[in-house]
Design an enzyme around this catalytic site. Structure first.
Site, PDB file in Angstrom:
ATOM      1  CE  LYS A   1      88.095  37.723  36.203  1.00  0.00           C
ATOM      2  NZ  LYS A   1      87.009  36.758  35.923  1.00  0.00           N
TER       3      LYS A   1
ATOM      4  CG  ASP B   1      84.388  42.395  33.797  1.00  0.00           C
ATOM      5  OD1 ASP B   1      83.521  41.808  33.117  1.00  0.00           O
ATOM      6  OD2 ASP B   1      84.494  42.236  35.021  1.00  0.00           O
TER       7      ASP B   1
ATOM      8  NE  ARG C   1      76.937  37.596  40.049  1.00  0.00           N
ATOM      9  CZ  ARG C   1      76.881  36.325  39.671  1.00  0.00           C
ATOM     10  NH1 ARG C   1      76.198  35.453  40.382  1.00  0.00           N
ATOM     11  NH2 ARG C   1      77.510  35.928  38.584  1.00  0.00           N
TER      12      ARG C   1
END
Length: 483
Positions: free
Chosen positions: A263, A274, A337
């Site tokens: 990032k 997060d 995910r």
């Protein structure tokens, strides 16, 4: 934490504490203990002070309660026709923030919605002081809510108890999110989870070696980039007579650098958030045994760092999840995910009646829905309807987003069953994340809540300072209480 207690009205009137009331623009809300003459005098005095009852207004003055002079505090609710629970929470929060350093104790007479009134007071009293001195001086520590008879007392005490449990769960989740990332390794969070065991809750911690034995390859792939080993916590609440079983699954990336798909610096500034999905699950279990819902609840908090160390997983790698599906990694910043995939497999194997997962999954949901609405995706409309009903009680809005069949092709991998980002880059990122997760729940009714917009706030909100919000913990508690 501020304490809000139910007390006999006569005892409050005997005391000398200021009495707080709500007021509409049209007049007082509640205060039935006041005589008509006292109410008229009170309103006239408030008007003299420039108070009109608009939402967010507060005023304090001396006036007669009909038998003696005392201090009154009014908080505005706006127009009566537009008053709702959220307006009540905000008015109570305004009351607390305005007078928290002026009065150590208050009598408070909400006209209705006692739970919402207490939530506004309690939630606005949150302060994260782990790394700095807490506020000094006089602080409002006690609020007394009156009851007039035994029936009213039972209703008042039940409402206040529910509000207090909700605030405790939210505060626990906020504390975990706000903690600096190097101070919350996966194993340290697992230790915090162990502290929730007892009184009807059991806790099992799955560490790295056992995770390998369980074939949690997708989860372990993300974990390779950190010297700190991962942990997956399984919490169970199983009351006698429970007829339904619900699984709650929370993403717990304790810091997300993006991995090798790094990032930009500004994008990392809030990435201690997060793990907000895992924090939510732990917050719920903090109070579950005392809330006593009549449903069996399994919680899964799946925790690891996502860092670009020497053995970090790489774009082009293929991971194998517990259900045997292979995943082509094209972007290591789509890691949430991947860790959720294995946790969802474990949850589905318990054959629950429903799975709800919580994840700060995509920045795209913030663009679509902003910071006040959580994105919801589902394979079962009835389950989402129950959650949506709970969210309306908590005033933590959900908005259903679709899982279009024509988008399914976007997650099919070239050399594996799936790929972890969509083929059309920058398009429908939130929906692609939901479609990916659906691959791991089988036929179990499931809702995915993308809380990337709602779990964190950069600026102060009416009853939440900047930082972790604890949303939507209260929605989950309302949902479980409805069984």
């Amino acid at each position: 934490m501020l304490k809000v207690s139910a007390v006999a009205l006569k005892d409050i009137l005997k005391g000398t504490d200021p009495i707080a009331l709500f007021a509409f623009e049209e007049g007082l809300a509640g205060g039935s203990f006041l005589s008509p003459a006292a109410r008229k005098s009170l309103l006239a005095r408030a008007k003299d002070e420039g108070f009109s009852g608009k939402a967010g207004e507060t005023v304090s003055f001396l006036a007669s309660d009909g038998s003696k002079d005392r201090r009154f505090v009014l908080a505005g609710l706006g127009k009566k026709a537009s008053s709702d629970r959220e307006g009540i929470r905000k008015a109570a929060a305004s009351l607390y923030k305005t007078y928290k350093k002026r009065f150590p104790s208050l009598g408070f007479c909400p006209h209705a919605e006692i739970q919402a009134s207490a939530e506004g007071l309690l939630l606005s009293s949150y302060e994260f002081s782990k790394y700095k001195k807490p506020e000094e001086g006089v602080l409002l520590a006690s609020v007394l809510v009156p009851w007039a008879d035994a029936r009213e007392r039972a209703r008042c005490e039940a409402s206040l108890a529910k509000a207090a449990l909700g605030a405790e769960a939210v505060f626990f989740a906020r504390d975990l999110v706000n903690t600096a990332p190097s101070d919350k390794t996966p194993l340290s969070l697992a230790e915090a989870a162990k502290g929730l065991a007892g009184s009807g809750v059991t806790v099992r911690v799955i560490e790295k070696e056992e995770a390998a034995d369980l074939r949690l390859g997708s989860f372990l792939g993300v974990a390779r980039g950190s010297v700190h080993p991962p942990a997956l916590v399984h919490l169970i609440y199983k009351p006698k007579g429970a007829k339904k079983k619900i699984a709650l699954v929370g993403k717990g990336i304790t810091f997300d650098s993006g991995g090798l798909s790094l990032k930009p610096p500004q994008g990392m500034e809030t990435m201690k958030c997060d793990m907000a999905g895992a924090a939510l699950v732990l917050g719920v279990f903090k109070v579950l045994a005392r809330l006593k819902p009549k449903v069996e609840v399994h919680g899964y908090a799946v925790m690891t760092y996502n860092l670009p160390a020497a053995d970090a997983y790489k774009p082009g790698d293929v991971l194998r999840a517990r259900n045997g599906k292979t995943i082509e990694v094209l972007n290591t910043d789509a890691e949430g995910r991947l860790v959720l995939a294995d946790a969802l497999c474990l949850a589905a194997e318990e054959k629950p009646d429903a799975i709800v997962d919580f994840a700060t999954l995509t920045g795209a949901v913030l663009i679509a829905l902003g910071s006040s609405v959580t994105g919801a995706m589902t394979n079962d409309k009835a389950l989402l309807a129950r959650l949506s009903s709970a969210s309306r009680l908590a005033d933590e809005p959900l908005w259903e987003l679709p899982l279009p069949k024509e988008y399914e092709e976007n997650i099919k991998g070239k050399i594996a069953d799936l790929q972890n980002i969509g083929k059309v880059r920058g398009e429908a990122g939130t929906l692609i994340g939901g479609l990916f997760l659906r691959e791991f729940v089988g036929s179990v009714p499931w809702v995915h809540l993308d809380i990337a917009g709602t779990a964190w706030t950069d600026s102060e909100k009416p009853y939440c300072p900047a930082g972790g919000t604890g949303a939507p913990v209260r929605t989950v508690l309302e949902y479980l209480s409805a069984y």
